[in-house]
Design a protein around this motif. Structure first.
Motif, PDB file in Angstrom:
ATOM      1  N   SER A 234      61.290  49.334  42.529  1.00  0.00           N
ATOM      2  CA  SER A 234      60.295  49.489  43.627  1.00  0.00           C
ATOM      3  C   SER A 234      58.707  48.999  42.993  1.00  0.00           C
ATOM      4  N   LEU A 235      58.218  48.147  43.796  1.00  0.00           N
ATOM      5  CA  LEU A 235      56.619  47.450  43.631  1.00  0.00           C
ATOM      6  C   LEU A 235      56.220  47.640  44.873  1.00  0.00           C
ATOM      7  N   ALA A 236      54.849  48.240  44.335  1.00  0.00           N
ATOM      8  CA  ALA A 236      53.856  48.098  45.313  1.00  0.00           C
ATOM      9  C   ALA A 236      54.144  48.833  46.525  1.00  0.00           C
ATOM     10  N   ALA A 237      55.271  50.090  46.715  1.00  0.00           N
ATOM     11  CA  ALA A 237      54.645  50.887  48.272  1.00  0.00           C
ATOM     12  C   ALA A 237      53.924  51.228  48.557  1.00  0.00           C
ATOM     13  N   GLN A 238      53.240  51.453  49.199  1.00  0.00           N
ATOM     14  CA  GLN A 238      52.369  52.282  49.972  1.00  0.00           C
ATOM     15  C   GLN A 238      52.779  53.694  50.184  1.00  0.00           C
TER      16      GLN A 238
END
Length: 245
Positions: A234-238
């Motif tokens: 899970s990449l660059a979740a805000q």
């Protein structure tokens, strides 16, 4: 219709970089009204003190505005009351307005959850309006001093006490489904209270579930579960954290 704008530097403008505009182009009916509210943490702020509220405002049409300060004792607290209120008719040019009064004591009052001092700009009832405001300042004393412009890094940290955007990335190799990965995070500053969190997904792969599993006012834990073997991420979740008053 609400909007933000910025000034072109000029001696004719207030000493602020940005302004806020609220506009209603179609008159409402049935006793409908709206307001712009500014919340200040802790209802005990400046209690028993003489205070001065100042702000710059303008309107492209004849607009009467009611300004008030209320001590709000929060959910489960004592009743609130207005301590400053008055009507002004806005002009088409930027003008600085001031109000001075003494705030009542909060001694003996019951403080509930989310107690605060509230500044309200109440717009006309059942009417159109066009209201722009900037440079809102509440201070102790009978005189409105020059608007205080704090350094950007200090202002940012004060704002992050109530709202912050946090980026999370987790990646690990899984040999089967139902294998866990997690990472802890800290908010930029300790928040006013444990916030509500909205997750904006980034780039995900091989996940059966993902998201914040636990948090408080200082930070939390982000957890994910694999849906199969392979490169799980899970990449660059805000994480949008809000603890607004």
């Amino acid at each position: 219709q609400n909007a933000f704008g910025s000034f072109i530097p000029s001696s004719n403008y207030p000493p602020c970089e940005y302004w806020f505009n609220a506009k209603r182009t179609v008159a409402s009916s049935g006793g409908s009204w709206s307001s712009l509210e500014v919340n200040i943490e802790d209802v005990r702020t400046l209690q028993t003190k003489q205070v001065t509220l100042s702000f710059w405002a303008m309107s492209s049409m004849a607009t009467q505005l009611t300004v008030a300060i209320s001590q709000r004792f929060g959910n489960g607290g004592s009743a609130s009351w207005a301590t400053i209120s008055g009507n002004i008719t806005l002009t088409s040019g930027w003008t600085r307005y001031t109000y001075t009064a003494t705030l009542p004591s909060t001694a003996g009052a019951t403080l509930g959850t989310g107690h605060k001092l509230l500044i309200a700009f109440n717009f006309p009832l059942n009417a159109t309006y066009d209201f722009s405001v900037t440079g809102i300042q509440l201070e102790e004393g009978p005189i409105a001093t020059a608007f205080e412009v704090r350094p950007y890094d200090i202002e940012l940290k004060l704002c992050q006490r109530y709202y912050s955007v946090n980026y999370i990335s987790v990646r690990y190799p899984a040999t089967a489904s139902n294998q866990y990965g997690q990472v802890s995070w800290l908010f930029p500053v300790v928040m006013y209270a444990s916030p509500s969190i909205t997750t904006v997904a980034g780039s995900n792969n091989l996940l059966s579930s993902v998201g914040p599993a636990w948090w408080d006012a200082t930070g939390g834990r982000y957890e994910m579960v694999s849906s199969g073997a392979g490169d799980v991420y899970s990449l660059a979740a805000q994480l949008l954290a809000s603890a607004e008053l």
